[in-house]
Design an enzyme around this catalytic site. Structure first.
Site, short mmCIF file in Angstrom:
data_model
loop_
_atom_site.label_atom_id
_atom_site.label_comp_id
_atom_site.label_asym_id
_atom_site.label_seq_id
_atom_site.Cartn_x
_atom_site.Cartn_y
_atom_site.Cartn_z
N ASP A 235 -16.73 36.47 -45.46
CA ASP A 235 -17.01 34.89 -45.68
C ASP A 235 -17.12 34.03 -44.33
OD1 ASP A 235 -18.21 32.62 -47.00
OD2 ASP A 235 -16.35 32.73 -48.37
C1 BGC Z 1 -19.09 30.29 -48.93
C2 BGC Z 1 -20.02 31.50 -49.03
C3 BGC Z 1 -21.25 31.17 -48.59
C4 BGC Z 1 -21.13 31.08 -47.18
C5 BGC Z 1 -22.61 30.68 -46.37
C6 BGC Z 1 -18.87 30.01 -47.51
O1 BGC Z 1 -18.33 28.78 -47.32
O2 BGC Z 1 -17.77 30.81 -49.30
O3 BGC Z 1 -20.13 31.76 -50.61
O4 BGC Z 1 -22.07 32.20 -48.70
O5 BGC Z 1 -20.41 29.88 -46.93
O6 BGC Z 1 -22.95 29.50 -46.57
#
Ligand code: BGC
Length: 793
Positions: A235
């Protein structure tokens, strides 16, 4: 709009042919959204997700929520899950995939499929359900749809990411049986059934090891047991220990940390502490992903904007749950309708955070009423952007309601109440919304309450209105879907995919949520949502699976293909469903397994299968429901495998988790008649010793907030005087476009998001401007300055 297709690879197929530096370079992003072009391997564009594209305009080096190209904002997972319709979810997935390909996106960052452990999780709107079987089936359908368009899906957030509080650093302490049966099984199913190209490793830790470097989770379970051979990416900013991560098979660090960990990786290989094969395997998986994307057919120039808008409207209606109806709905033609509530004009149709979509078009309920030629009078009743009370608005709304034949009161949660980066403080609606409902009901004009929210809310007045319609967040055409349902042009096809408690303290996890000192203990074990309600016998306001129809259905006696079941065998049920009303409609037949073997502690009933059927008036169809062997098994921690208890299991055919229509008893000739956890009633609160027994070790002592480490959050840093001054400096180093930073709608989300960020992630997000060595120096200084006591909330 079309992005220019990226450069193509120069025929590289074997990572082992690349120099180590290039292999290592491939293991982290080039910027916020792209993988690196290196060693002749082309980059891949990644994009949120999960229910609409968020392809950023301008430089990909900054985090921006506002400036993305318009794309269809489909209903978020909470609404799609309420459809219980695999086919429809697949259709939405395919539409998402098509849009992704138009934007030259290689991987769409979704679906998000964490279990809704507690209704207060701020991100529940992005997740499907509290039930792992429903979650797994719908996520698989979504992946299947996305990938049918040659776009990779990314199931996230693996795993046990069930809260936003301390999300970067919290350690989820969960016993293995609960992990396997509740928190991992949806992922397992989606991987087995739909083979997603990628998996996203979550921010949090599980049982002491960060998900991005968790050998048990990533290597033992995901790769070895489940056979996942795609790319695991972090993530955004979740990378903790890169060397351990690569060893565990966490292939891709996202976003770019400007090569922050490259030297660590090459040094580890040089010193022999990291097997070079692990690096090569990860690099190979990235190359395989690139090739898959490059081999796909050419991207269409446009996506069908109107058709996707229409699909959104259809899906939102299919996910709309009619919670209560005394017969007032659908509204009779020609009535004078008071439309009350700011959300009818400024709709709440999606959640806040990384899933925010710039829609191609928005249909409000007011627009749709007018387009349908309805006789409406509108009063806002509240300010849709603010939770503050305004008695004058309520008075005007009541006066208008009193002068009409029927009142439709549209209420729900403002954006500032639920979002990625924070959990809700409680489950209440803004006070003014409750006041408004009561005031309109008091006029004695029949009242329909419409809810727009991403997660269950408390409805203390729920017996008073003539009808309650749960719209959730319906995507960009939500207003159209609502009016279709109210006027009877569409069936409210939804059934709750989660429990609506009447008291949040009934929720078993409530005692342990969201934990403290960066640790959350899942002491409620298997007893999540309806599993707890049916076992301990509390009555929710509305149970899991509940939802009414505009027509009537009669279910015939279930037929079962076998009454004696062996190990590894399932059962198929056929249930005749007749539409005895005079309107077309849809119904959801649910089958729960109630284990009466007496072998093992289990919830009283657990969802084992379901089918959505569409039936014309006067017609009959047969719902076919397959109960798979897994639904008859439990995870035996002693032998470390799934076991089938011997004895009798009752399959309950039901309209909801609280409404059993018929039962079929089967005899299971299993492989065990005893377990280490005999049946019993789960305690209201699990003692340390009992939790330790379940964990197989002592309950870990939460990590003290001091001394500061790379894992210390900016929020904690802010508690010290010196920390406060560096906080402001560090904030400026996090690249985020000004529009996002300053938009009042996102103020709480942005601030809480930054407060949650650990120091290591600040370095990673700074694009090389803040080095880890600087962070380490800062930590040393802060730890030396012991005179400022840290106060943690
Ligand atoms: C989120 C993800 C997301 C990523 C990119 C993170 O903060 O938890 O779900 O895909 O950011 O935006």
């Amino acid at each position: 709009m079309v992005t220019t297709p990226g450069p193509r690879s120069r025929g590289i197929q074997r990572a082992a042919d690349l120099p180590l530096e290039d292999q290592v370079a491939l293991l982290s992003g080039a910027d916020v959204w792209r993988t690196k072009a290196r060693g002749g391997v082309a980059p891949v564009l990644l994009s949120d997700g999960p229910h609409g594209l968020r392809v950023q305009m301008g430089p990909a080096g900054r985090v921006g929520l506002q400036q993305s190209y318009p794309a269809t904002c489909f209903p978020p997972a909470v609404t799609l899950a309420s459809t219980w319709d695999r086919g429809l979810v697949r259709e939405v997935g395919a539409a998402l995939g098509l849009e992704a390909r138009t934007f030259d996106v290689g991987v769409l960052l979704g679906p998000a499929m964490n279990i809704k452990r507690h209704p207060r999780c701020g991100r529940n709107f992005e997740y499907f359900s509290e039930d792992p079987l429903l979650t797994g089936h719908l996520a698989a359908a979504m992946v299947d749809g996305i990938q049918s368009q040659h776009v990779g899906a990314c199931i996230k957030h693996f795993a046990v990411n069930n809260q936003e509080t301390d999300r970067f650093v919290v350690d989820a302490i969960v016993d293995e049986r609960t992990l396997r049966e509740i928190y991992l099984s949806g992922f397992e199913y989606a991987i087995a059934r739909s083979a997603p190209w990628t998996v996203m490793a979550a921010y949090n830790s599980v049982n002491g090891a960060p998900c991005t470097a968790n050998d048990w989770l990533l290597d033992t379970v995901l790769r070895r047991e489940w056979g996942f051979d795609g790319v695991v990416m972090s993530d955004w900013g979740a990378t903790v220990n890169r060397v351990d991560g690569v060893a565990a098979g966490m292939d891709l660090e996202m976003p770019s940390s400007a090569g922050m960990y490259d030297a660590e990786l090459t040094d580890a290989v040089d010193s022999g502490s990291l097997d070079v094969q692990a690096v090569t395997r990860s690099a190979q998986r990235i190359i395989d992903l690139v090739r898959r994307i490059e081999d796909r057919p050419a991207a269409p120039v446009h996506f069908p904007i109107a058709a996707h808008d229409a699909l959104t409207r259809r899906a939102a209606a299919a996910g709309t749950v009619l919670l209560r109806n005394d017969g007032i709905l659908p509204l009779a033609p020609g009535q004078r309708i008071a439309v009350i509530g700011g959300f009818a004009e400024s709709p709440r149709y999606q959640g806040a955070g990384s899933s925010l979509v710039v829609p191609t078009h928005v249909t409000t309920a007011l627009d749709a009423f007018v387009a349908a030629g309805a006789d409406i009078t509108y009063a806002p009743g509240y300010d849709p952007r603010s939770p503050d009370e305004d008695p004058a608005l309520v008075d005007t709304a009541s006066t208008i309601a009193a002068s009409c034949d029927v009142a439709v009161v549209v209420i729900g949660l403002p954006e500032s109440f639920e979002s990625e980066t924070f959990d809700r403080d409680d489950m209440a609606l803004p006070p003014q919304h409750d006041v408004l409902v009561r005031a309109v009901v008091a006029t004695r004009t029949p009242t329909v309450v419409v809810l727009c929210n991403g997660s269950p809310v408390l409805l203390p007045w729920r017996d008073e209105p003539a009808a309650i319609v749960e719209c959730y967040l319906g995507g960009q055409a939500s207003g159209g879907a609502l009016v279709d349902v109210l006027l009877g042009h569409a069936e409210p096809g939804g059934r709750l995919a989660e429990t609506f408690p009447s008291d949040p303290h009934d929720v078993a996890a409530d005692r342990y949520f969201p934990g403290h000192d960066y640790q959350v203990e899942y002491r409620e074990g298997l007893f999540v949502g309806y599993r707890d309600a049916v076992t301990r016998g509390w009555s929710p306001a509305f149970p899991f699976g509940h939802g009414l129809s505009y027509t009537q259905f009669e279910w015939g006696a279930p037929r079962v293909d076998r009454r004696v079941v062996g190990v590894g065998e399932g059962v198929t049920l056929h249930i005749p469903v007749r539409n005895t009303g005079d309107r077309p409609g849809s119904d959801v037949v649910q089958v729960y397994a109630s284990d009466r073997t007496g072998v093992v502690l289990r919830p009283t009933r657990e969802l084992a299968g379901f089918a959505k059927v569409h039936v014309a008036p006067g017609q009959e169809t047969v719902a076919e429901i397959v109960v798979e062997p897994r639904s008859l098994q439990f995870f035996d921690v002693v032998s470390g495998r799934w076991r089938t208890p011997t004895g009798c299991v009752v399959l309950q055919v039901a309209r909801s988790s609280a409404d059993i229509v018929a039962e079929v008893t089967i005899d299971v000739a299993g492989d065990t008649d005893s377990s280490s956890e005999p049946p019993g009633t789960p305690p209201v609160s699990l003692a340390d010793a009992d939790f330790a027994r379940r964990l197989g070790h002592d309950v870990p002592v939460p990590r003290p907030a001091r001394p500061f480490t790379r894992n210390t959050t900016l929020g904690d840093l802010r508690q010290t005087r010196l920390g406060r001054s560096v906080f402001a400096l560090l904030l400026r180093a996090v690249p985020m476009d000004e529009q996002t930073r300053l938009d009042p709608r996102h103020a709480r989300m942005v601030e809480r998001g930054l407060e949650q960020m650990p120091l290591r992630a600040v370095a990673a997000f700074s694009g090389g401007r803040i080095r880890l060595s600087l962070i380490d120096g800062l930590i040393r200084t802060l730890n030396a300055a012991r005179r400022n006591p840290l106060r943690r909330g």
